[in-house]
Design a protein around this motif. Structure first.
Motif, PDB file in Angstrom:
ATOM      1  N   MET A   1      -8.320  -6.419   7.935  1.00 60.80           N
ATOM      2  CA  MET A   1      -8.001  -5.683   6.703  1.00 60.80           C
ATOM      3  C   MET A   1      -6.517  -5.276   6.725  1.00 60.80           C
ATOM      4  SD  MET A   1     -10.858  -5.305   4.860  1.00 60.80           S
ATOM      5  CE  MET A   1     -10.911  -3.759   3.987  1.00 60.80           C
ATOM      6  N   LEU A   2      -5.908  -5.272   5.561  1.00 62.05           N
ATOM      7  CA  LEU A   2      -4.493  -4.940   5.449  1.00 62.05           C
ATOM      8  C   LEU A   2      -4.328  -3.658   4.632  1.00 62.05           C
ATOM      9  CD1 LEU A   2      -3.198  -8.498   4.474  1.00 62.05           C
ATOM     10  CD2 LEU A   2      -2.967  -7.415   6.719  1.00 62.05           C
ATOM     11  N   LYS A   3      -3.488  -2.741   5.137  1.00 64.68           N
ATOM     12  CA  LYS A   3      -3.139  -1.579   4.333  1.00 64.68           C
ATOM     13  C   LYS A   3      -2.349  -2.049   3.116  1.00 64.68           C
ATOM     14  CE  LYS A   3      -2.893   1.677   8.206  1.00 64.68           C
ATOM     15  NZ  LYS A   3      -2.039   2.612   8.961  1.00 64.68           N
ATOM     16  N   ILE A   4      -2.319  -1.220   2.083  1.00 65.09           N
ATOM     17  CA  ILE A   4      -1.689  -1.635   0.826  1.00 65.09           C
ATOM     18  C   ILE A   4      -0.213  -1.965   1.030  1.00 65.09           C
ATOM     19  CG2 ILE A   4      -1.127   0.716   0.063  1.00 65.09           C
ATOM     20  CD1 ILE A   4      -1.820  -0.239  -2.808  1.00 65.09           C
ATOM     21  N   GLY A   5       0.464  -1.221   1.913  1.00 67.83           N
ATOM     22  CA  GLY A   5       1.874  -1.510   2.165  1.00 67.83           C
ATOM     23  C   GLY A   5       2.061  -2.874   2.802  1.00 67.83           C
ATOM     24  N   GLU A   6       1.195  -3.199   3.760  1.00 63.15           N
ATOM     25  CA  GLU A   6       1.272  -4.504   4.409  1.00 63.15           C
ATOM     26  C   GLU A   6       0.967  -5.621   3.418  1.00 63.15           C
ATOM     27  OE1 GLU A   6      -0.242  -3.196   8.870  1.00 63.15           O
ATOM     28  OE2 GLU A   6      -1.719  -3.645   7.291  1.00 63.15           O
ATOM     29  N   PHE A   7      -0.054  -5.396   2.598  1.00 61.27           N
ATOM     30  CA  PHE A   7      -0.426  -6.393   1.596  1.00 61.27           C
ATOM     31  C   PHE A   7       0.704  -6.587   0.591  1.00 61.27           C
ATOM     32  CE2 PHE A   7      -2.596  -8.007  -2.189  1.00 61.27           C
ATOM     33  CZ  PHE A   7      -3.390  -9.001  -1.638  1.00 61.27           C
ATOM     34  N   SER A   8       1.379  -5.495   0.238  1.00 62.47           N
ATOM     35  CA  SER A   8       2.486  -5.557  -0.707  1.00 62.47           C
ATOM     36  C   SER A   8       3.604  -6.446  -0.172  1.00 62.47           C
ATOM     37  CB  SER A   8       3.017  -4.148  -0.990  1.00 62.47           C
ATOM     38  OG  SER A   8       4.203  -4.196  -1.760  1.00 62.47           O
ATOM     39  N   LYS A   9       3.941  -6.267   1.127  1.00 58.79           N
ATOM     40  CA  LYS A   9       5.013  -7.076   1.718  1.00 58.79           C
ATOM     41  C   LYS A   9       4.628  -8.553   1.771  1.00 58.79           C
ATOM     42  CE  LYS A   9       6.913  -3.409   4.656  1.00 58.79           C
ATOM     43  NZ  LYS A   9       7.137  -2.948   6.042  1.00 58.79           N
ATOM     44  N   LEU A  10       3.397  -8.814   2.200  1.00 55.93           N
ATOM     45  CA  LEU A  10       2.964 -10.204   2.356  1.00 55.93           C
ATOM     46  C   LEU A  10       2.802 -10.922   1.015  1.00 55.93           C
ATOM     47  CD1 LEU A  10       0.323  -9.685   5.185  1.00 55.93           C
ATOM     48  CD2 LEU A  10       2.499 -10.894   5.395  1.00 55.93           C
ATOM     49  N   SER A  11       2.373 -10.183   0.000  1.00 58.83           N
ATOM     50  CA  SER A  11       2.127 -10.797  -1.309  1.00 58.83           C
ATOM     51  C   SER A  11       3.354 -10.766  -2.208  1.00 58.83           C
ATOM     52  CB  SER A  11       0.974 -10.088  -2.014  1.00 58.83           C
ATOM     53  OG  SER A  11       1.327  -8.733  -2.301  1.00 58.83           O
ATOM     54  N   ARG A  12       4.356  -9.963  -1.831  1.00 55.98           N
ATOM     55  CA  ARG A  12       5.564  -9.755  -2.643  1.00 55.98           C
ATOM     56  C   ARG A  12       5.212  -9.166  -4.016  1.00 55.98           C
ATOM     57  NH1 ARG A  12       8.937 -15.011  -2.971  1.00 55.98           N
ATOM     58  NH2 ARG A  12       6.869 -16.001  -3.062  1.00 55.98           N
ATOM     59  N   VAL A  13       4.254  -8.241  -4.004  1.00 53.92           N
ATOM     60  CA  VAL A  13       3.855  -7.488  -5.192  1.00 53.92           C
ATOM     61  C   VAL A  13       4.016  -6.013  -4.858  1.00 53.92           C
ATOM     62  CG1 VAL A  13       2.011  -6.935  -6.824  1.00 53.92           C
ATOM     63  CG2 VAL A  13       2.202  -9.260  -5.889  1.00 53.92           C
ATOM     64  N   SER A  14       4.707  -5.257  -5.705  1.00 60.22           N
ATOM     65  CA  SER A  14       4.966  -3.857  -5.411  1.00 60.22           C
ATOM     66  C   SER A  14       3.656  -3.055  -5.358  1.00 60.22           C
ATOM     67  CB  SER A  14       5.899  -3.252  -6.458  1.00 60.22           C
ATOM     68  OG  SER A  14       5.236  -3.134  -7.705  1.00 60.22           O
ATOM     69  N   ILE A  15       3.707  -1.953  -4.614  1.00 59.23           N
ATOM     70  CA  ILE A  15       2.537  -1.075  -4.544  1.00 59.23           C
ATOM     71  C   ILE A  15       2.185  -0.538  -5.928  1.00 59.23           C
ATOM     72  CG2 ILE A  15       1.702   1.146  -3.665  1.00 59.23           C
ATOM     73  CD1 ILE A  15       3.227   0.585  -1.087  1.00 59.23           C
ATOM     74  N   ARG A  16       3.200  -0.191  -6.702  1.00 54.70           N
ATOM     75  CA  ARG A  16       2.948   0.303  -8.064  1.00 54.70           C
ATOM     76  C   ARG A  16       2.180  -0.735  -8.886  1.00 54.70           C
ATOM     77  NH1 ARG A  16       4.901  -0.559 -12.886  1.00 54.70           N
ATOM     78  NH2 ARG A  16       6.460  -2.029 -12.080  1.00 54.70           N
ATOM     79  N   MET A  17       2.573  -2.005  -8.760  1.00 52.49           N
ATOM     80  CA  MET A  17       1.900  -3.046  -9.528  1.00 52.49           C
ATOM     81  C   MET A  17       0.493  -3.308  -8.995  1.00 52.49           C
ATOM     82  SD  MET A  17       2.192  -4.803 -12.201  1.00 52.49           S
ATOM     83  CE  MET A  17       3.949  -4.594 -12.533  1.00 52.49           C
ATOM     84  N   LEU A  18       0.313  -3.178  -7.687  1.00 53.01           N
ATOM     85  CA  LEU A  18      -1.035  -3.337  -7.126  1.00 53.01           C
ATOM     86  C   LEU A  18      -1.971  -2.256  -7.662  1.00 53.01           C
ATOM     87  CD1 LEU A  18      -0.219  -4.302  -3.423  1.00 53.01           C
ATOM     88  CD2 LEU A  18      -1.259  -5.778  -5.164  1.00 53.01           C
ATOM     89  N   HIS A  19      -1.448  -1.043  -7.793  1.00 56.86           N
ATOM     90  CA  HIS A  19      -2.251   0.028  -8.390  1.00 56.86           C
ATOM     91  C   HIS A  19      -2.644  -0.341  -9.826  1.00 56.86           C
ATOM     92  CE1 HIS A  19      -2.346   3.132  -5.342  1.00 56.86           C
ATOM     93  NE2 HIS A  19      -1.027   3.035  -5.144  1.00 56.86           N
ATOM     94  N   HIS A  20      -1.672  -0.917 -10.557  1.00 57.12           N
ATOM     95  CA  HIS A  20      -1.953  -1.302 -11.944  1.00 57.12           C
ATOM     96  C   HIS A  20      -2.997  -2.410 -11.998  1.00 57.12           C
ATOM     97  CE1 HIS A  20      -1.397  -1.843 -16.191  1.00 57.12           C
ATOM     98  NE2 HIS A  20      -0.916  -3.071 -16.046  1.00 57.12           N
ATOM     99  N   TYR A  21      -2.869  -3.404 -11.107  1.00 56.50           N
ATOM    100  CA  TYR A  21      -3.858  -4.481 -11.062  1.00 56.50           C
ATOM    101  C   TYR A  21      -5.254  -3.927 -10.790  1.00 56.50           C
ATOM    102  CZ  TYR A  21       0.026  -7.851 -10.713  1.00 56.50           C
ATOM    103  OH  TYR A  21       1.136  -8.600 -10.944  1.00 56.50           O
ATOM    104  N   ASP A  22      -5.315  -2.911  -9.945  1.00 59.14           N
ATOM    105  CA  ASP A  22      -6.599  -2.278  -9.636  1.00 59.14           C
ATOM    106  C   ASP A  22      -7.165  -1.595 -10.882  1.00 59.14           C
ATOM    107  OD1 ASP A  22      -8.792  -1.049  -8.492  1.00 59.14           O
ATOM    108  OD2 ASP A  22      -7.619   0.474  -7.416  1.00 59.14           O
ATOM    109  N   GLU A  23      -6.298  -0.876 -11.619  1.00 60.89           N
ATOM    110  CA  GLU A  23      -6.743  -0.128 -12.797  1.00 60.89           C
ATOM    111  C   GLU A  23      -7.310  -1.048 -13.880  1.00 60.89           C
ATOM    112  OE1 GLU A  23      -3.331   2.019 -14.006  1.00 60.89           O
ATOM    113  OE2 GLU A  23      -3.378   3.441 -12.335  1.00 60.89           O
ATOM    114  N   ILE A  24      -6.728  -2.234 -14.037  1.00 63.60           N
ATOM    115  CA  ILE A  24      -7.176  -3.128 -15.108  1.00 63.60           C
ATOM    116  C   ILE A  24      -8.197  -4.150 -14.603  1.00 63.60           C
ATOM    117  CG2 ILE A  24      -5.015  -2.853 -16.373  1.00 63.60           C
ATOM    118  CD1 ILE A  24      -4.149  -5.603 -15.410  1.00 63.60           C
ATOM    119  N   GLY A  25      -8.547  -4.063 -13.332  1.00 63.55           N
ATOM    120  CA  GLY A  25      -9.570  -4.946 -12.785  1.00 63.55           C
ATOM    121  C   GLY A  25      -9.094  -6.350 -12.468  1.00 63.55           C
TER     122      GLY A  25
END
Length: 275
Positions: A1-25
């Motif tokens: 499992m990857l913490k959100i910060g680690e996932f953000s670096k590996l995916s090149r998607v900001s944490i803010r945008m990951l939160h948004h992706y979560d909100e909209i499903g």
């Protein structure tokens, strides 16, 4: 499992945008710690994040991306989405290229100090319209007033209702400039239905694309305006496709001062095969 910060670096998607992706499903965390609220992602979700990023780079909005992800493994359905977006972008590219050509033309005229820069040439479309028309052979271009006289005389009893907007135009139908025996047709857009007279014919005219410049002043300026329109047609990838015509807004019937005349010089055009 990857913490959100680690996932953000590996995916090149900001944490803010990951939160948004979560909100909209669109891309939900694999797990959320109920005590700390920390989000965790699985390594297997990295390709999904990559697909989202790739589709965004292609110009897809997030709402469409959600639909596309659901059929990403179906080549036929995926091809339809990609083909549709490509067609959309091609159309947008044509609009942008046209605007770039207009800007380049305007800048070139400014650099040359070309006098025709004072005439703004635009591309327009006349919609389908119902007109009263008179076509006659005139002794010269200056005799076009006869067309309007005949129309007025033969329709006076009809009380023609002008269309809104009302276009009053004269089309010159010869293939060249004529010293005499000018073939010309006057048209006035009207509402309703009317019976033809000896010289006045009522008809529906199809839509027409044309390049035009509107000017204020004496008809002696038409030569300059013609030059401006011709340069615009040449520089913007169009070619002439029909008989030129003038639309009259302020005429000798409205004022005795030629400096107050307002006229639109119009040339039917189409996109050139070389454009």
């Amino acid at each position: 499992m990857l913490k959100i910060g680690e996932f953000s670096k590996l995916s090149r998607v900001s944490i803010r945008m990951l939160h948004h992706y979560d909100e909209i499903g669109l891309l939900k965390p694999a797990q959320i710690d109920s005590f700390t609220g920390y989000r965790y992602y699985r390594e297997e979700q990295l390709p999904i994040a990559g697909r989202i990023r790739a589709l965004k780079d292609m110009g897809f909005g997030l709402a469409h991306i959600g639909e596309i992800l659901s059929c990403f493994e179906d080549p036929v359905r995926l091809e339809k989405y990609l083909c549709s977006k490509q067609a959309e972008l091609e159309a947008a590219k044509e609009v942008v290229n046209s605007r770039i050509r207009l800007l380049e033309t305007a800048r070139e005229r400014l650099r040359k100090g070309v006098n025709t820069m004072k005439y703004d040439v635009t591309l327009k479309t006349l919609p389908e319209r119902y007109v009263a028309s008179v076509r006659m052979i005139l002794s010269g271009y200056e005799q076009e007033g006869m067309l309007w006289q005949v129309m007025g005389k033969e329709t006076a009893h009809m009380k023609l209702v002008p269309a809104d907007p009302c276009y009053c135009s004269v089309t010159y139908l010869d293939q060249e400039y004529k010293e005499c025996n000018v073939d010309a047709e006057a048209q006035k857009t009207v509402k309703g239905q009317y019976q033809d007279t000896e010289h006045v014919k009522f008809k529906t005219v199809p839509p027409l694309t044309y390049a035009s410049a509107t000017f204020k002043g004496s008809y002696d300026l038409i030569g300059e305006v013609n030059e401006a329109v011709a340069e615009w047609v040449r520089d913007n990838g169009y070619e002439f496709s029909g008989a030129m015509f003038n639309i009259y807004y302020v005429t000798p019937n409205d004022t005795s001062n030629p400096e107050e005349y307002i006229t639109e010089v119009c040339y039917p055009v189409r996109r050139s095969a070389k454009g």
